[in-house]
Scaffold this motif. Structure first.
Motif, mmCIF file in Angstrom:
data_model
loop_
_atom_site.group_PDB
_atom_site.id
_atom_site.type_symbol
_atom_site.label_atom_id
_atom_site.label_comp_id
_atom_site.label_asym_id
_atom_site.label_seq_id
_atom_site.Cartn_x
_atom_site.Cartn_y
_atom_site.Cartn_z
ATOM 1 N N VAL A 60 0.837 -1.204 0.000
ATOM 2 C CA VAL A 60 0.000 0.000 0.000
ATOM 3 C C VAL A 60 0.868 1.250 0.000
ATOM 4 C CG1 VAL A 60 -1.671 1.337 1.339
ATOM 5 C CG2 VAL A 60 -1.988 -1.126 1.064
ATOM 6 N N ALA A 61 1.923 1.230 0.816
ATOM 7 C CA ALA A 61 2.821 2.388 0.873
ATOM 8 C C ALA A 61 3.485 2.622 -0.480
ATOM 9 C CB ALA A 61 3.872 2.178 1.956
ATOM 10 N N THR A 70 -8.051 -8.961 0.185
ATOM 11 C CA THR A 70 -8.304 -7.655 0.808
ATOM 12 C C THR A 70 -7.339 -6.606 0.285
ATOM 13 O OG1 THR A 70 -9.094 -8.743 2.819
ATOM 14 C CG2 THR A 70 -8.461 -6.430 3.006
ATOM 15 N N LEU A 71 -6.083 -6.991 0.151
ATOM 16 C CA LEU A 71 -5.082 -6.065 -0.370
ATOM 17 C C LEU A 71 -5.429 -5.642 -1.794
ATOM 18 C CD1 LEU A 71 -2.366 -4.584 -0.395
ATOM 19 C CD2 LEU A 71 -1.292 -6.751 -1.048
ATOM 20 N N ALA A 72 -5.854 -6.594 -2.626
ATOM 21 C CA ALA A 72 -6.196 -6.275 -4.016
ATOM 22 C C ALA A 72 -7.310 -5.241 -4.079
ATOM 23 C CB ALA A 72 -6.609 -7.540 -4.755
ATOM 24 N N LEU A 73 -8.312 -5.387 -3.216
ATOM 25 C CA LEU A 73 -9.410 -4.411 -3.182
ATOM 26 C C LEU A 73 -8.896 -3.036 -2.781
ATOM 27 C CD1 LEU A 73 -12.228 -6.555 -1.512
ATOM 28 C CD2 LEU A 73 -12.234 -5.644 -3.843
ATOM 29 N N GLU A 74 -7.981 -3.002 -1.817
ATOM 30 C CA GLU A 74 -7.435 -1.718 -1.359
ATOM 31 C C GLU A 74 -6.625 -1.049 -2.471
ATOM 32 O OE1 GLU A 74 -6.731 1.535 0.672
ATOM 33 O OE2 GLU A 74 -8.064 -0.084 1.318
ATOM 34 N N LEU A 75 -5.816 -1.835 -3.164
ATOM 35 C CA LEU A 75 -5.027 -1.273 -4.261
ATOM 36 C C LEU A 75 -5.927 -0.769 -5.376
ATOM 37 C CD1 LEU A 75 -2.071 -3.840 -4.466
ATOM 38 C CD2 LEU A 75 -2.082 -1.574 -3.412
ATOM 39 N N ASN A 127 -3.531 -2.867 6.738
ATOM 40 C CA ASN A 127 -3.338 -3.022 5.302
ATOM 41 C C ASN A 127 -3.329 -1.691 4.554
ATOM 42 O OD1 ASN A 127 -3.250 -5.880 5.342
ATOM 43 N ND2 ASN A 127 -5.470 -5.949 5.512
ATOM 44 N N ASN A 128 -3.961 -0.677 5.126
ATOM 45 C CA ASN A 128 -4.075 0.589 4.381
ATOM 46 C C ASN A 128 -3.608 1.808 5.170
ATOM 47 O OD1 ASN A 128 -6.148 1.157 6.193
ATOM 48 N ND2 ASN A 128 -7.799 0.865 4.718
#
Length: 370
Positions: free
Chosen positions: A39-40, A63-68, A250-251
């Motif tokens: 994320v960073a 979850t990471l994919a959704l955040e990206l 994660n974000n």
């Protein structure tokens, strides 16, 4: 094509990077081993394609994919994993591809070719981003610059104000009558229309110097300005802010980056009365988000960052108890007793002076226990 690799196993990162580096047109932009690092990195770099492991240590790659995706809607996602059972869940994220380990060069070439075809298709259909020819910094003032970084030269204050007014319409139409009421309200009768027409002429002349005269159109006593070639900080801020329904590990880095985007209130050095409601709305959004972020940072032992954000909130409104409470909690966590005492006394004094009231019983009780 710029590629980001995300896997908690260094051996897998090395293997993927070695294979991808053999494919023409691929640039490994970064390799990270955790969701927080991903994320960073995405907050600071432009990436076209991300290869993500479904399980990243204790984190979820889904979850990471959704955040990206919240951060970059055009980002293509490829899941690379040994966990076949996640395939169905993975496609809820609309990935470009799902590759089961071990990974072969031929399989990666097929994936890269598919990604390239997709991007060419976007260009052909006109869906790709139009190159930005103007940049607007409306948070903390109003600065408009061209492609070379040079500030636009306005023929009059009213032409600049008209530009800001249409900017705030976000590509929607504004009626001539409404514009005259909001911007030229001190004029009366036909003079208002004359002043508006003069400002429109001057605005078109300014835009013409940057090859952008065509973005301003008029139709049936209405005016509209296209924003396709304009990068606007407060619009980008609001779009990125909308992705943070929650703040977690994660974000959090992306959340910190978004908080830093808010460099001041909308057009704060301009006396635009018509912008007051929008200024207050965006300000409220920022303060609510900044408080959530400061609280998360405090709870996760990132005290100095929480204190920095809380200080900014207090400077914005010394009467805000929640902001003062967050700052005092930060000082307490840092064991800075002097700063804590000083902040409490200052808050107590400003409440007495401005509102003739005392701090809440809850705050008094918490402070007395310290």
């Amino acid at each position: 094509m710029k590629v980001l690799l995300i896997d908690d196993e260094q051996a897998m990162l090395t293997a993927l990077s070695q294979l991808l580096s053999r494919i023409e047109g691929v640039v490994i932009a970064g390799m990270v081993r955790s969701s927080a690092e991903a994320v960073a990195f995405a907050a600071q770099h432009v990436v076209d394609l991300a290869f993500i492991d479904i399980k990243i240590a204790e984190d979820s790659g889904l979850t990471l994919a959704l955040e990206l995706r919240h951060m970059n809607a055009d980002l293509d996602i490829v899941f690379v994993t040994s966990h076949k059972e996640y395939a169905l869940d993975a496609f809820d994220v609309y990935p470009l591809d799902y590759i089961v380990k071990p990974v072969s060069l031929k399989r990666l070439e097929e994936t890269i070719a598919r990604a390239a075809r997709g991007r060419v298709g976007k260009l052909d259909s006109g869906k790709a981003d139009t190159p930005k020819r103007l940049s607007v910094a409306g948070l903390g003032g109003l600065q408009i610059s061209g492609e070379q970084g040079d500030s636009l030269k306005w023929m009059s204050r009213k032409s600049q104000e008209l530009f800001a007014y249409l900017l705030l319409c976000r590509g929607n139409r504004a009626s001539k009558v409404r514009i005259m009421e909001d911007i030229f309200d001190e004029r009366e009768g036909k003079n208002s229309e004359l002043y508006l027409n003069t400002a429109l002429y001057q605005l078109r002349k300014t835009l013409s110097t940057h090859g952008m005269k065509e973005i301003l159109v008029s139709d049936r006593e209405q005016y509209q300005m296209s924003l396709e070639q304009i990068k606007v900080d407060f619009i980008e801020f609001e779009e990125r802010l909308s992705g943070f329904h929650t703040i977690d590990e994660n974000n959090e880095e992306a959340a910190i980056a978004v908080e830093k985007m808010y460099t001041g209130d909308l057009f704060e050095d301009k006396p635009y009365e018509w912008a007051l409601a929008e200024r207050e709305r965006i300000s409220d959004m920022y303060e609510e988000f900044a408080k959530r972020l400061a609280k998360w940072l405090l709870e996760n032992n990132r005290i100095r960052q929480a204190v920095q954000i809380s200080k900014g909130l207090v400077r914005r409104n010394e009467l805000d108890e929640e902001a003062n409470r967050l700052l005092m909690h930060g000082f307490a966590a840092l064991k800075d007793r002097l700063a804590l005492q000083l902040r409490y006394k200052q808050y107590e004094a400003v409440l007495k002076q401005e509102l003739n009231i005392e701090p809440s019983a809850e705050l008094v009780e918490w402070y007395s226990r310290l």
